[in-house]
Design a protein around this motif. Structure first.
Motif, PDB file in Angstrom:
ATOM      1  N   ALA A 172      -0.107   6.972   2.297  1.00 25.40           N
ATOM      2  CA  ALA A 172      -1.363   7.533   2.808  1.00 25.40           C
ATOM      3  C   ALA A 172      -2.273   6.429   3.342  1.00 25.40           C
ATOM      4  O   ALA A 172      -2.907   6.587   4.396  1.00 25.40           O
ATOM      5  CB  ALA A 172      -2.068   8.330   1.717  1.00 25.40           C
ATOM      6  N   THR A 173      -2.335   5.302   2.640  1.00 29.68           N
ATOM      7  CA  THR A 173      -3.164   4.176   3.089  1.00 29.68           C
ATOM      8  C   THR A 173      -2.616   3.591   4.377  1.00 29.68           C
ATOM      9  O   THR A 173      -3.368   3.288   5.313  1.00 29.68           O
ATOM     10  CB  THR A 173      -3.233   3.100   1.985  1.00 29.68           C
ATOM     11  OG1 THR A 173      -3.781   3.694   0.805  1.00 29.68           O
ATOM     12  CG2 THR A 173      -4.098   1.922   2.412  1.00 29.68           C
TER      13      THR A 173
ATOM     14  N   GLN B 202       0.838  -1.204   0.000  1.00 32.18           N
ATOM     15  CA  GLN B 202       0.000   0.000   0.000  1.00 32.18           C
ATOM     16  C   GLN B 202       0.875   1.257   0.000  1.00 32.18           C
ATOM     17  O   GLN B 202       2.019   1.219   0.424  1.00 32.18           O
ATOM     18  CB  GLN B 202      -0.904   0.019   1.239  1.00 32.18           C
ATOM     19  CG  GLN B 202      -1.795  -1.194   1.379  1.00 32.18           C
ATOM     20  CD  GLN B 202      -2.979  -1.189   0.433  1.00 32.18           C
ATOM     21  OE1 GLN B 202      -3.209  -0.234  -0.301  1.00 32.18           O
ATOM     22  NE2 GLN B 202      -3.728  -2.275   0.440  1.00 32.18           N
TER      23      GLN B 202
ATOM     24  N   ARG C 212      -0.865   5.119   6.622  1.00 30.01           N
ATOM     25  CA  ARG C 212      -1.144   6.074   7.703  1.00 30.01           C
ATOM     26  C   ARG C 212      -2.577   5.898   8.223  1.00 30.01           C
ATOM     27  O   ARG C 212      -2.816   5.958   9.426  1.00 30.01           O
ATOM     28  CB  ARG C 212      -0.955   7.509   7.221  1.00 30.01           C
ATOM     29  CG  ARG C 212       0.480   7.919   7.084  1.00 30.01           C
ATOM     30  CD  ARG C 212       0.588   9.418   6.731  1.00 30.01           C
ATOM     31  NE  ARG C 212       1.924   9.694   6.260  1.00 30.01           N
ATOM     32  CZ  ARG C 212       2.243   9.931   4.990  1.00 30.01           C
ATOM     33  NH1 ARG C 212       1.308   9.979   4.047  1.00 30.01           N
ATOM     34  NH2 ARG C 212       3.491  10.160   4.656  1.00 30.01           N
ATOM     35  N   ARG C 213      -3.515   5.700   7.316  1.00 31.46           N
ATOM     36  CA  ARG C 213      -4.912   5.495   7.722  1.00 31.46           C
ATOM     37  C   ARG C 213      -5.032   4.220   8.565  1.00 31.46           C
ATOM     38  O   ARG C 213      -5.703   4.206   9.606  1.00 31.46           O
ATOM     39  CB  ARG C 213      -5.815   5.414   6.480  1.00 31.46           C
ATOM     40  CG  ARG C 213      -7.286   5.250   6.818  1.00 31.46           C
ATOM     41  CD  ARG C 213      -8.160   5.093   5.584  1.00 31.46           C
ATOM     42  NE  ARG C 213      -7.699   4.094   4.625  1.00 31.46           N
ATOM     43  CZ  ARG C 213      -7.789   2.771   4.796  1.00 31.46           C
ATOM     44  NH1 ARG C 213      -8.288   2.268   5.904  1.00 31.46           N
ATOM     45  NH2 ARG C 213      -7.362   1.934   3.856  1.00 31.46           N
ATOM     46  N   ILE C 214      -4.375   3.139   8.134  1.00 29.43           N
ATOM     47  CA  ILE C 214      -4.380   1.883   8.897  1.00 29.43           C
ATOM     48  C   ILE C 214      -3.735   2.111  10.267  1.00 29.43           C
ATOM     49  O   ILE C 214      -4.257   1.682  11.301  1.00 29.43           O
ATOM     50  CB  ILE C 214      -3.646   0.772   8.111  1.00 29.43           C
ATOM     51  CG1 ILE C 214      -4.394   0.446   6.806  1.00 29.43           C
ATOM     52  CG2 ILE C 214      -3.470  -0.487   8.970  1.00 29.43           C
ATOM     53  CD1 ILE C 214      -3.588  -0.382   5.809  1.00 29.43           C
ATOM     54  N   ARG C 215      -2.593   2.824  10.275  1.00 32.07           N
ATOM     55  CA  ARG C 215      -1.888   3.135  11.533  1.00 32.07           C
ATOM     56  C   ARG C 215      -2.799   3.876  12.500  1.00 32.07           C
ATOM     57  O   ARG C 215      -2.883   3.537  13.684  1.00 32.07           O
ATOM     58  CB  ARG C 215      -0.652   3.987  11.217  1.00 32.07           C
ATOM     59  CG  ARG C 215       0.074   4.503  12.453  1.00 32.07           C
ATOM     60  CD  ARG C 215       0.925   5.712  12.175  1.00 32.07           C
ATOM     61  NE  ARG C 215       0.112   6.849  11.781  1.00 32.07           N
ATOM     62  CZ  ARG C 215       0.561   7.906  11.111  1.00 32.07           C
ATOM     63  NH1 ARG C 215       1.831   7.986  10.756  1.00 32.07           N
ATOM     64  NH2 ARG C 215      -0.238   8.904  10.805  1.00 32.07           N
ATOM     65  N   ASP C 216      -3.514   4.885  12.002  1.00 27.24           N
ATOM     66  CA  ASP C 216      -4.371   5.688  12.877  1.00 27.24           C
ATOM     67  C   ASP C 216      -5.543   4.866  13.415  1.00 27.24           C
ATOM     68  O   ASP C 216      -5.947   5.025  14.572  1.00 27.24           O
ATOM     69  CB  ASP C 216      -4.864   6.931  12.137  1.00 27.24           C
ATOM     70  CG  ASP C 216      -3.723   7.889  11.794  1.00 27.24           C
ATOM     71  OD1 ASP C 216      -2.619   7.755  12.371  1.00 27.24           O
ATOM     72  OD2 ASP C 216      -3.935   8.771  10.935  1.00 27.24           O
ATOM     73  N   ASP C 217      -6.085   3.969  12.590  1.00 32.49           N
ATOM     74  CA  ASP C 217      -7.148   3.071  13.031  1.00 32.49           C
ATOM     75  C   ASP C 217      -6.624   2.158  14.138  1.00 32.49           C
ATOM     76  O   ASP C 217      -7.278   1.964  15.174  1.00 32.49           O
ATOM     77  CB  ASP C 217      -7.648   2.255  11.831  1.00 32.49           C
ATOM     78  CG  ASP C 217      -8.860   1.383  12.141  1.00 32.49           C
ATOM     79  OD1 ASP C 217      -9.391   1.444  13.274  1.00 32.49           O
ATOM     80  OD2 ASP C 217      -9.287   0.632  11.241  1.00 32.49           O
TER      81      ASP C 217
END
Length: 132
Positions: free
Chosen positions: A110-111, A107, A113-118
């Motif tokens: 940006a993707t 990925q 980072r989204r997974i990390r934040d979740d």
């Protein structure tokens, strides 16, 4: 109460479970014991996951993917799987959760980072539950 042990499991132990373990170690300190493993571990941590975690102030660069063992599951109070299906052995009396998270492998940043934040949000809720 003794210190709870949490085991994070994903297939390759190179992304999701490593990020979750990094957040739990950083945010919970010595209140919770942290383990991570994979059913088919890779030879290194996903470099995009390492970079995303570094942006959050957490260094997972020197971590090594580990093979999931029955002993690791036995030692744990909470087992959190992330898309590894039935690869994780089940023992009575343990708390199991399955966090449905996209695999960061392949990925873009940006993707990931989204997974990390979740993952961070879920880890913060887990800490609240385990230390209440």
């Amino acid at each position: 109460m003794t210190k709870p042990t949490v085991l994070f499991v994903c297939v390759h132990n190179a992304g999701r479970s490593q990020m979750a373990a990094g957040f739990l170690q950083s945010l919970a300190g010595d209140r919770i014991e942290v383990l991570s493993a994979g059913s088919e571990p890779k030879d290194q941590i996903n470099p995009v996951a390492v970079s995303a975690m570094a942006e959050a102030g957490i260094d997972i660069a020197n971590n090594t993917p580990k093979l999931l063992t029955v002993d690791a599951v036995k030692e744990s109070d909470v087992v959190i799987t992330m898309g590894c299906g039935d690869a994780c052995p089940i023992f009575p009396g343990k708390r199991y959760e399955d966090w449905e998270l996209d695999d960061p492998a392949g990925q873009d940043a940006a993707t990931v980072r989204r997974i990390r934040d979740d993952i961070r949000d879920r880890v913060e809720k887990l800490i609240d539950e385990l230390t209440a």
